[in-house]
Write a protein that holds these residues in place. Structure first.
Motif, PDB file in Angstrom:
ATOM      1  N   GLN A 122       0.824  -1.203   0.000  1.00  0.00           N
ATOM      2  CA  GLN A 122       0.000   0.000   0.000  1.00  0.00           C
ATOM      3  C   GLN A 122       0.863   1.261   0.000  1.00  0.00           C
ATOM      4  OE1 GLN A 122      -2.770  -0.338   3.268  1.00  0.00           O
ATOM      5  NE2 GLN A 122      -3.960  -1.924   2.251  1.00  0.00           N
ATOM      6  N   LYS A 123       1.796   1.270  -0.924  1.00  0.00           N
ATOM      7  CA  LYS A 123       2.668   2.423  -1.063  1.00  0.00           C
ATOM      8  C   LYS A 123       1.847   3.645  -1.463  1.00  0.00           C
ATOM      9  CE  LYS A 123       6.561   4.150  -3.794  1.00  0.00           C
ATOM     10  NZ  LYS A 123       7.518   3.850  -4.884  1.00  0.00           N
ATOM     11  N   PRO A 124       2.026   4.769  -0.776  1.00  0.00           N
ATOM     12  CA  PRO A 124       1.239   5.963  -1.123  1.00  0.00           C
ATOM     13  C   PRO A 124       1.616   6.500  -2.492  1.00  0.00           C
ATOM     14  CG  PRO A 124       2.923   6.488   0.516  1.00  0.00           C
ATOM     15  CD  PRO A 124       2.913   5.000   0.374  1.00  0.00           C
ATOM     16  N   GLY A 125       0.654   7.101  -3.171  1.00  0.00           N
ATOM     17  CA  GLY A 125       0.917   7.658  -4.492  1.00  0.00           C
ATOM     18  C   GLY A 125       0.874   6.603  -5.577  1.00  0.00           C
ATOM     19  N   LYS A 126       1.577   6.864  -6.661  1.00  0.00           N
ATOM     20  CA  LYS A 126       1.600   5.947  -7.793  1.00  0.00           C
ATOM     21  C   LYS A 126       2.342   4.665  -7.421  1.00  0.00           C
ATOM     22  CE  LYS A 126       1.350   9.589 -11.283  1.00  0.00           C
ATOM     23  NZ  LYS A 126       1.982  10.187 -12.490  1.00  0.00           N
ATOM     24  N   LYS A 127       1.837   3.560  -7.948  1.00  0.00           N
ATOM     25  CA  LYS A 127       2.390   2.247  -7.593  1.00  0.00           C
ATOM     26  C   LYS A 127       3.440   1.739  -8.579  1.00  0.00           C
ATOM     27  CE  LYS A 127      -0.456   1.980  -4.125  1.00  0.00           C
ATOM     28  NZ  LYS A 127      -1.117   3.299  -4.309  1.00  0.00           N
ATOM     29  N   GLY A 128       3.767   2.529  -9.586  1.00  0.00           N
ATOM     30  CA  GLY A 128       4.803   2.117 -10.528  1.00  0.00           C
ATOM     31  C   GLY A 128       4.315   1.101 -11.537  1.00  0.00           C
ATOM     32  N   TYR A 129       3.167   1.360 -12.159  1.00  0.00           N
ATOM     33  CA  TYR A 129       2.658   0.446 -13.173  1.00  0.00           C
ATOM     34  C   TYR A 129       3.665   0.354 -14.318  1.00  0.00           C
ATOM     35  CZ  TYR A 129      -0.729  -1.914 -16.159  1.00  0.00           C
ATOM     36  OH  TYR A 129      -1.376  -2.835 -16.957  1.00  0.00           O
ATOM     37  N   PRO A 130       3.976  -0.862 -14.796  1.00  0.00           N
ATOM     38  CA  PRO A 130       5.002  -1.022 -15.845  1.00  0.00           C
ATOM     39  C   PRO A 130       4.685  -0.196 -17.087  1.00  0.00           C
ATOM     40  CG  PRO A 130       4.431  -3.147 -14.895  1.00  0.00           C
ATOM     41  CD  PRO A 130       3.449  -2.163 -14.331  1.00  0.00           C
ATOM     42  N   GLN A 131       5.710   0.448 -17.611  1.00  0.00           N
ATOM     43  CA  GLN A 131       5.567   1.317 -18.776  1.00  0.00           C
ATOM     44  C   GLN A 131       6.392   0.789 -19.939  1.00  0.00           C
ATOM     45  OE1 GLN A 131       3.521   4.047 -18.740  1.00  0.00           O
ATOM     46  NE2 GLN A 131       2.960   3.502 -16.627  1.00  0.00           N
ATOM     47  N   PHE A 132       5.970   1.146 -21.142  1.00  0.00           N
ATOM     48  CA  PHE A 132       6.732   0.787 -22.333  1.00  0.00           C
ATOM     49  C   PHE A 132       7.993   1.641 -22.419  1.00  0.00           C
ATOM     50  CE2 PHE A 132       2.342  -0.304 -23.581  1.00  0.00           C
ATOM     51  CZ  PHE A 132       2.531  -1.641 -23.858  1.00  0.00           C
ATOM     52  N   LYS A 133       9.050   1.072 -22.956  1.00  0.00           N
ATOM     53  CA  LYS A 133      10.310   1.777 -23.136  1.00  0.00           C
ATOM     54  C   LYS A 133      10.384   2.345 -24.554  1.00  0.00           C
ATOM     55  CE  LYS A 133      12.363   1.067 -19.155  1.00  0.00           C
ATOM     56  NZ  LYS A 133      12.765   2.170 -18.266  1.00  0.00           N
ATOM     57  N   LYS A 134      10.821   3.589 -24.627  1.00  0.00           N
ATOM     58  CA  LYS A 134      10.946   4.240 -25.926  1.00  0.00           C
ATOM     59  C   LYS A 134      12.402   4.499 -26.301  1.00  0.00           C
ATOM     60  CE  LYS A 134       9.182   8.174 -28.574  1.00  0.00           C
ATOM     61  NZ  LYS A 134       8.373   9.421 -28.540  1.00  0.00           N
TER      62      LYS A 134
END
Length: 399
Positions: free
Chosen positions: A90-102
């Motif tokens: 339950q980390k506060p804020g954004k949870k670091g959803y995986p993103q695509f690399k450009k």
């Protein structure tokens, strides 16, 4: 793990091959991530099977070493696991959803796809990307280590050229001689005016590398922006200006890291215990008035090297809670409210006068000494040392 890094000077056709290998690894990573997004709940096995199907489907993926493709999948796994861990905690804020690399800048091999020369001064990449032979430029000698100890080989593209990194399986403590205990303990308080002040009265001035080079960075950024053409292919002059701007940033980051590395090593070698604040730097940089100065100080990098050198040389490093370390009087323990602009601690209760940062470092040292003795069977606050003699025996006391 030890990371040894060497500079390489590839030929133009080798640069094309390296960039192609980096793009292929990025392609595999993004495709596997999309596969995970479309099939939520799949595991590691399904991801690696999908990677195998990509190698059969695309010829340019098959040309890249299979282990390099597997490391691209492992990067997706790390991103997914980190996201789930943040959700569970339950980390506060954004949870670091995986993103695509450009704009990926590296490709990583495991134990195949490369071969070292007999004198360990050249490396040849043997997959079908056509990178070929590269000369390793550096002072580190790989002859001290066997090939079985080299677990990963990574090619990295930076603003000033290309580098090859070797990940060597080795405990850092095996590479140094034991240091005679100094019988000293120190508490350190990091800041903006001073980089740090310690409980022994020493002060390390803040070099402010970014502030010093900000004028040059702004000038290079303006030159780059003037050559930018929106909606059109960028010219060679724009890319040259972009490289000059990136190299200036790279120089500042290297200066900062070398500085904090030198300070951390000096503190570890001259003290048996180092206590420091457990700062939430990620939250502190949200203050737009202090974000630039905090980032320029490099507190997180300093803590990383402090803990690394502490492990390497067998010294104790303790992170303590930072609350009220600047407000409490280190002489009498009374709380003395003061604003951030007040740089001198003057206690009205005991008439103790000291620099604000040094007073804080004394409080940090006191908290560190009171915490380090309770690192055994119980954590601090989970037991009462006066509850019973039989309970205190189960607690590891001492440095």
């Amino acid at each position: 793990m030890f990371i040894y890094e060497y500079k390489v000077n590839p030929k133009p056709q080798q640069i094309v091959a390296i960039n192609e290998a980096i793009r292929t690894a990025q392609f595999v990573r993004n495709k596997v991530l999309r596969f995970w997004m479309d099939n939520r709940g799949i595991g590691k096995t399904e991801m690696f099977r999908y990677n195998t199907s990509l190698r059969k489907q695309f010829k340019f993926v098959e040309d890249l070493n299979c282990h390099a493709c597997q490391t691209a999948v492992e990067r997706v796994l790390r991103a997914v696991n980190r996201f789930y861990d943040n959700c569970k905690k339950q980390k506060p804020g954004k949870k670091g959803y995986p993103q695509f690399k450009k704009h990926s800048r590296s490709v990583e091999y495991k134990v195949s796809g490369w071969k070292l020369s007999d004198n360990q001064k050249h490396i040849t990449f043997t997959d079908k990307k056509g990178i070929g032979n590269l000369k390793l430029i550096g002072s580190r000698d790989l002859n001290f280590y066997s090939l079985e100890q080299i677990k990963r080989v990574r090619i990295i593209r930076r603003a000033d050229g290309y580098y090859v990194q070797f990940s060597i399986q080795l405990d850092p403590r095996d590479t140094v001689e034991p240091i005679t205990p100094s019988q000293k303990a120190v508490g350190i308080d990091v800041g903006i005016k001073y980089f740090l002040a310690d409980s022994q009265g020493n002060i390390e001035h803040n070099p402010q590398f970014y502030r010093s080079g900000e004028q040059q960075l702004n000038r290079l950024n303006r030159r780059k922006s003037k050559k930018f053409k929106r909606g059109k292919p960028q010219s060679k002059t724009y890319h040259k200006a972009l490289i000059r701007y990136a190299r200036a940033h790279l120089k500042i980051s290297r200066q900062r890291e070398e500085f904090v590395k030198r300070v951390a090593l000096r503190l570890i070698k001259s003290n048996d215990l180092v206590a420091y604040e457990n700062l939430n730097v990620q939250g502190m940089v949200k203050n737009r008035h202090l974000a630039k100065s905090i980032s320029d100080a490099g507190w997180s990098t300093f803590r990383h090297w402090l803990e690394y050198f502490g492990y390497k040389y067998g010294k104790v490093t303790v992170a303590v809670a930072p609350h009220n370390t600047s407000q409490i009087c280190s002489n009498c323990g009374e709380k003395v409210q003061k604003s951030l602009s007040t740089r001198t601690h003057v206690c009205p209760h005991c008439n103790y006068v000291e620099d604000r940062d040094i007073n804080a470092s004394l409080n940090i040292l006191q908290r560190g000494l009171s915490t380090v003795g309770h690192t055994g069977s119980y954590k601090l606050g989970e037991f009462d040392p006066l509850a019973g003699l039989e309970q205190s025996y189960s607690v590891k006391i001492g440095l």
